[in-house]
Design an enzyme around this catalytic site. Structure first.
Site, PDB file in Angstrom:
ATOM      1  N   HIS A  37       0.831  -1.210   0.000  1.00 59.33           N
ATOM      2  CA  HIS A  37       0.000   0.000   0.000  1.00 59.33           C
ATOM      3  C   HIS A  37       0.860   1.252   0.000  1.00 59.33           C
ATOM      4  CE1 HIS A  37       0.314   0.902   4.380  1.00 59.33           C
ATOM      5  NE2 HIS A  37       0.248  -0.396   4.570  1.00 59.33           N
ATOM      6  N   GLU A  94      -4.840   2.075   2.713  1.00 56.79           N
ATOM      7  CA  GLU A  94      -4.946   0.899   3.574  1.00 56.79           C
ATOM      8  C   GLU A  94      -5.060   1.314   5.025  1.00 56.79           C
ATOM      9  OE1 GLU A  94      -3.524  -2.416   6.175  1.00 56.79           O
ATOM     10  OE2 GLU A  94      -2.677  -0.419   5.954  1.00 56.79           O
ATOM     11  N   GLU A  95      -4.344   2.372   5.406  1.00 58.83           N
ATOM     12  CA  GLU A  95      -4.197   2.687   6.829  1.00 58.83           C
ATOM     13  C   GLU A  95      -5.484   3.146   7.496  1.00 58.83           C
ATOM     14  OE1 GLU A  95      -1.969   1.744   8.568  1.00 58.83           O
ATOM     15  OE2 GLU A  95      -0.036   1.816   7.582  1.00 58.83           O
ATOM     16  N   HIS A 128       3.985   2.716  12.552  1.00 65.38           N
ATOM     17  CA  HIS A 128       3.107   3.870  12.805  1.00 65.38           C
ATOM     18  C   HIS A 128       3.746   4.944  13.681  1.00 65.38           C
ATOM     19  CE1 HIS A 128      -0.742   1.228  12.049  1.00 65.38           C
ATOM     20  NE2 HIS A 128       0.087   1.238  11.025  1.00 65.38           N
TER      21      HIS A 128
END
Lengths: 461, 461
Positions: A280, A326-327, A427
């Site tokens: 992604h 995606e996140e 993240h």
């Protein structure tokens, strides 16, 4: 003469196609590794994505730049086609730096904590929120605490289990508090949520990640704090009531137009059988999304590049898809599945790389119940060819962006690198290019291409 | 009641001893990992060794501090004995920062290169040396160039082969130029040696390491340059003759008294059968010897600590040995072998950790021809117990410090972690604590203890 010899050696597996893996396959896979370890571009691409473009949250200018950059790069590879697939994405904005502060502790006075708002979180308003903190050791405790959460800040403090050798298993057990903690606590009148960062180690780095609201209560702001600060807050709560001030002005800006980036080499014999490789393209806004998931994108791009460089003509269509969002929404994946189904496409296999750029260990495999066992049996036969490169197969989830292709009844794979350090960076502001190793990244691309090659050569049907 | 229950669970494998691995063994190994991943001291010890003490070259004050620190730490573990074994070591000193400079290139003018004198190197004298450079792509080229080296600086520029998946294999193929290049070139009248750093990647960091002189020629100074600078120098040499100025004032100061640090738990049934775990306590003077080999030392120390913490009483003697002077003399190893043989000791097994603190992959195994096959067959039977932790066994060298124990006809093991990043740091200023991951380090200690446990429980004879 030399070039003819090299070409004939490279092409050997195609000329003598058989039904079972042969020495020629071993020879070809060795070539894949030799080529990728001596002439790859994936690390340079990752440098550009991370250092020149940076964090690529869906809807951001950086995400748009990443779309344009990777499209341009795919355009240089001599593929049969490269295109952008439009997709509407949520555009969330973190806003000013968030603040979490223990206020007026008897024991410690006031203490600022290392904090990052969770993705999709609403803001507190400019005045912030101050309330007493109630600690929960798991998501399940929400319902047992119930009304005790009213007017309070729910502090979800379940650590990742360090005894899980596979850190993704530990993540799976603890991630619910981040995704659902705020919305569940809101049902009982909690005014905010603090969440322990999902990290295997104790440090000062807060980890963001998406939180998901539902329609059962108004959304409340949700902020992650570092593991060290979670431990501190927990210790303090054992001694005295603790009030915390939290403030963020994050907000959802609405929808924005973005794209999945796609490139493919059409198959010579079975073009209708698609083998997808992907990752992604979006990342969180903090850090530069190097392991998550710049690595996966450049893995997939390198697969196509090496196929062209090696002069290998696949029988099946090899397609690279760089998914958007995606996140914090999975809109790219969903749009792709819908479109692919409408085209009546068939993905005989899809391989997603979204677990970082570390030393390869193999692949997880997943698929529709009707076909999985039979097809997985076929894959298992390839282990002797891949074991010399440290690769194996195990049953397990593939990747979020390709999960919706299961209904096409092909096999879905997740690239599986060493997992020990992934959640140190995941993240966070420190998921940058300096924590990705060039050689490990190249090994990942070679591993994925080796699997693509075997699927292309022998098929799964 | 709880403590009695726990104790009986932990002791279970001893109570029901059998000849083949059992579910109880699997249970016990799981406990080893659980304990080590939740309560270890190895990372703290490594922090002290690296941050508080630093580089620990044999003969240096830091080496003496490391001896005293590790002795004190072993003393806290409640072992049956802890002692220092005296050993005379060479004391080499790097001296002032070395300098290597391309002088008066037509194309580039003067350029300083990133350089580090090789360990044991003599100095150039304060004036330095200026001479024309002759490039060699391997150690073997020395004899074919022969007299062409007279009065010249021999530049050994064999890269590590990037296509070797195991980077130690690539190191093995290229390390001869560093160890023997200077002495071989000196036979033909070369006045100095420059050596390409042994590193899998291109960067600006020079790597030191020992060079060995012989009595066939007077020693000449030997300095490593970074891989980027080796590439630069090589490119320049294709276009014009290149003269280089090199200067270092390294010198051998003579011998110094130092020690191997030893601690042991005596076996209850077969105390005469020794299972050694070890690493080497000395390191290079640059950097702080974190992966090489602080990690190996704290791995071995943690093995003894966990045995005591878990209340496990070994049947055989478990001995931790922290060897001195592996890097530039192997005096600690040699002194230990000699002493052990004089005592008529029998090491049924020895395990050295000297390949860094990365995620464990298994063990290499070596042994005397008369016994190896039979004993290795026994070990192979344990693979099902260790495979869940990512461990396997392969034939291969064990570790320099234990290699001389082969004549005792036990089995020798080398702990084998992931090798991809090791040579990024090896013998450099950046081999420091921040490139060792706590969790990976702990997994290494647990892996070694698991093997120790199986050897102790079943024996190898």
């Amino acid at each position: 003469m030399l070039s003819v010899l090299v070409l004939s050696l490279l092409a050997a597996p195609l000329i003598h196609a058989q039904d079972s893996p042969t020495d020629e396959d071993a020879f070809f896979i060795r070539k894949i590794y030799d080529h990728t370890l001596t002439n790859s571009q994936c690390y340079d691409w990752l440098q550009y994505l991370t250092r020149r473009i940076g964090g690529r949250l869906a809807g951001s200018p950086q995400a748009a730049a990443a779309v344009e950059y990777t499209r341009q790069m795919l355009d240089t590879l001599g593929l049969d086609s490269v295109w952008l697939q439009p997709v509407m994405v949520p555009h969330w904005e973190r806003g000013e730096p968030e603040r979490v502060r223990i206020v007026n502790s008897m024991k410690m006075g006031s203490v600022d904590l290392n904090a990052l708002a969770l993705g999709n979180s609403v803001g507190t308003g400019s005045a912030g929120i101050t309330a007493e903190v109630v600690e929960l050791r798991s998501l399940d405790e929400v319902d047992s605490l119930g009304e005790q959460l009213r007017g309070k800040i729910a502090f979800f403090n379940q650590p990742m289990d360090p005894t899980e050798l596979n850190t993704f298993a530990a993540y799976g057990k603890a991630a619910g508090q981040r995704v659902y903690g705020a919305s569940r606590a809101a049902r009982y009148g909690a005014v905010g949520a603090l969440v322990r960062s999902l990290n295997t180690r104790l440090d000062d780095i807060p980890h963001t990640g998406s939180t998901v609201y539902d329609d059962q209560a108004d959304p409340i702001p949700a902020i992650a704090i570092s593991t060290n600060d979670a431990e501190l807050l927990s210790r303090l709560l054992r001694e005295e009531p603790v009030r915390v001030y939290m403030r963020n002005n994050s907000r959802m800006l609405g929808e924005a137009l973005s794209y999945n980036v796609i490139g493919e080499i059409r198959g010579s014999e079975y073009p209708e059988e698609i083998i997808l490789v992907g990752g992604h393209l979006d990342s969180w806004d903090v850090g530069t999304g190097a392991h998550d998931d710049g690595a996966g994108c450049v893995h997939a791009m390198e697969v196509l590049r090496q196929i062209r460089l090696m002069g290998y003509q696949p029988k099946r269509t090899i397609r690279c898809v760089l998914f958007m969002n995606e996140e914090n929404g999975l809109r790219g994946g969903r749009a792709y599945w819908k479109w692919s189904n409408e085209q009546k496409e068939y993905h005989t296999a899809a391989i997603e790389s979204d677990r970082g750029g570390f030393t390869p260990r193999g692949f997880t495999a997943d698929g529709h119940d009707e076909v999985f066992t039979k097809k997985f049996k076929r894959v298992i036969e390839w282990i002797p060819l891949l074991a010399p490169y440290g690769l194996d197969f195990e049953k397990g989830g593939s990747g979020a962006d390709i999960s919706g292709l299961k209904s096409q009844k092909g096999l879905l794979f997740g690239f599986k690198p060493d997992s020990q350090r992934y959640f140190d960076y995941h993240h966070t502001p420190i998921d940058g290019p300096d924590v990705v190793n060039k050689r490990e990244l190249e090994l990942g691309a070679a591993s994925m291409l080796s699997l693509v090659y075997l699927i292309d050569r022998y098929g799964l049907d």
